[in-house]
Design an enzyme around this catalytic site. Structure first.
Site, PDB file in Angstrom:
ATOM      1  N   LEU A  57       0.857  -1.180   0.000  1.00 54.10           N
ATOM      2  CA  LEU A  57       0.000   0.000   0.000  1.00 54.10           C
ATOM      3  C   LEU A  57       0.896   1.234   0.000  1.00 54.10           C
ATOM      4  O   LEU A  57       1.925   1.262   0.687  1.00 54.10           O
ATOM      5  CB  LEU A  57      -0.890   0.031   1.252  1.00 54.10           C
ATOM      6  CG  LEU A  57      -2.204  -0.757   1.223  1.00 54.10           C
ATOM      7  CD1 LEU A  57      -2.876  -0.670   2.585  1.00 54.10           C
ATOM      8  CD2 LEU A  57      -3.133  -0.260   0.132  1.00 54.10           C
ATOM      9  N   ASP A  58       0.510   2.265  -0.751  1.00 55.47           N
ATOM     10  CA  ASP A  58       1.251   3.520  -0.733  1.00 55.47           C
ATOM     11  C   ASP A  58       1.299   4.064   0.689  1.00 55.47           C
ATOM     12  O   ASP A  58       0.387   3.821   1.490  1.00 55.47           O
ATOM     13  CB  ASP A  58       0.590   4.554  -1.648  1.00 55.47           C
ATOM     14  CG  ASP A  58       0.758   4.235  -3.124  1.00 55.47           C
ATOM     15  OD1 ASP A  58       1.666   3.441  -3.451  1.00 55.47           O
ATOM     16  OD2 ASP A  58      -0.021   4.756  -3.941  1.00 55.47           O
ATOM     17  N   PRO A  59       2.347   4.823   1.029  1.00 54.76           N
ATOM     18  CA  PRO A  59       2.459   5.362   2.399  1.00 54.76           C
ATOM     19  C   PRO A  59       1.220   6.112   2.872  1.00 54.76           C
ATOM     20  O   PRO A  59       0.827   5.985   4.038  1.00 54.76           O
ATOM     21  CB  PRO A  59       3.680   6.288   2.305  1.00 54.76           C
ATOM     22  CG  PRO A  59       4.531   5.663   1.240  1.00 54.76           C
ATOM     23  CD  PRO A  59       3.554   5.116   0.231  1.00 54.76           C
TER      24      PRO A  59
END
Length: 314
Positions: A57-59
């Site tokens: 997942l993106d930050p």
């Protein structure tokens, strides 16, 4: 003094190596942390020897992050290749160089399409589509991550990749500038690309403002622990109680039962006899013995031919 020192050293050594535990820990990831940072926190909290995750997942994204522990790392592909669902908010009227709110605005528009126009545009993103990943993504270009080259100011030609989208729905329109969408898709989808391409198709630009993965394969964000909850009960049996069985990853695989002798052979990497019902010749399945997964493989003439052997000790 000597024996005590040796015992302490041995205890510390075991702690450094971590515990041999296998299973899944489901985390409701917060915004602001990388997936790797979350895995490291879970690994520390459980004192686990080995851990990984099933799908980055993106930050800035939140939602379900399935952390695989021990032998569960061998089953990660069965989760990453399963369908997953995202709920995300798109900011209309602005394009950014990262296709999300963290980037620089590179184009704007005063156009704000109607709900009907948005729903019509979404139909082009359903089914088997071709999608170009964002410039700031983890795809490799000539052996280097795209985001590293993008940070240096380089604009790259990134090849389109196939993606299966089962559904893409408009679920809310908070105001003229924002729409909330829900997408169910297969492996390798970039929500940021959907926002970018939808905005381009509508002529108004767009980027992702907020993103949440609400489920991934068999795992749901609503069943996950927050990092605050994990930290509160770290290194306790209370946290161990939240470890889920390895076999929960087998959402699409049928189960066969290994005989006593078959289980022994499977654990040694050899074909083993199994009891199977309604299993096709050559079909992939997983074998259990006395309630515990032993191996994954192909069923052939009464035996499972293993492709992955799992040695679960906890």
């Amino acid at each position: 003094m000597g024996p005590v020192a040796e015992k302490n050293e041995d205890t510390m050594g075991r702690r450094r190596n971590g515990r041999e535990i296998s299973g899944w820990m489901i985390v409701d990831k917060p915004a602001g942390l990388t997936s790797t940072a979350v895995v490291n926190k879970v690994r520390w909290a459980l004192d686990a020897k080995k851990a990984g995750h099933a799908g980055t997942l993106d930050p800035d994204a939140t939602g379900v992050l399935a952390v695989a522990l021990g032998e569960a790392t061998k089953t990660v592909p069965y989760v990453t290749e399963a369908l997953k669902a995202y709920e995300f908010t798109v900011r209309l009227g602005q394009a950014t160089n990262t296709d999300d709110a963290e980037g620089e605005i590179i184009a704007t528009s005063d156009l704000r399409p109607s709900d009907a126009a948005i729903k019509e545009a979404l139909s082009a993103f359903i089914g088997d589509i071709e999608q170009i990943p964002p410039q700031f993504s983890a795809v490799k270009i000539d052996g280097e991550r795209a985001y590293k080259r993008a940070r240096d100011g380089e604009t790259m030609e990134i090849a389109a990749r196939p993606l299966y989208v089962e559904s893409l729905l408009l679920v809310d329109r908070p105001d003229a500038d924002h729409v909330t969408l829900e997408m169910v898709c297969g492996k390798g989808g970039y929500v940021r690309s959907v926002a970018r391409d939808m905005g381009a198709a509508l002529g108004c630009h767009g980027h992702v403002r907020e993103l949440r993965r609400i489920w991934s394969g068999p795992f749901e964000a609503s069943d996950g622990l927050t990092l605050a909850q994990i930290e509160e009960i770290a290194r306790t049996e209370a946290l161990d109680a939240h470890i889920r069985p390895v076999e929960e990853a087998f959402i699409a695989l049928p189960e066969v039962k290994a005989t006593q002798e078959g289980a022994t052979r499977l654990r040694n990497g050899n074909p083993g006899m199994v009891i199977a019902h309604n299993i096709e010749y050559g079909e992939e399945c997983w074998a259990s013995h006395e309630g515990q997964v032993v191996a994954i493989g192909r069923y052939k003439s009464g035996a499972l031919h293993p492709t992955r052997v799992l040695n679960i000790k906890n």
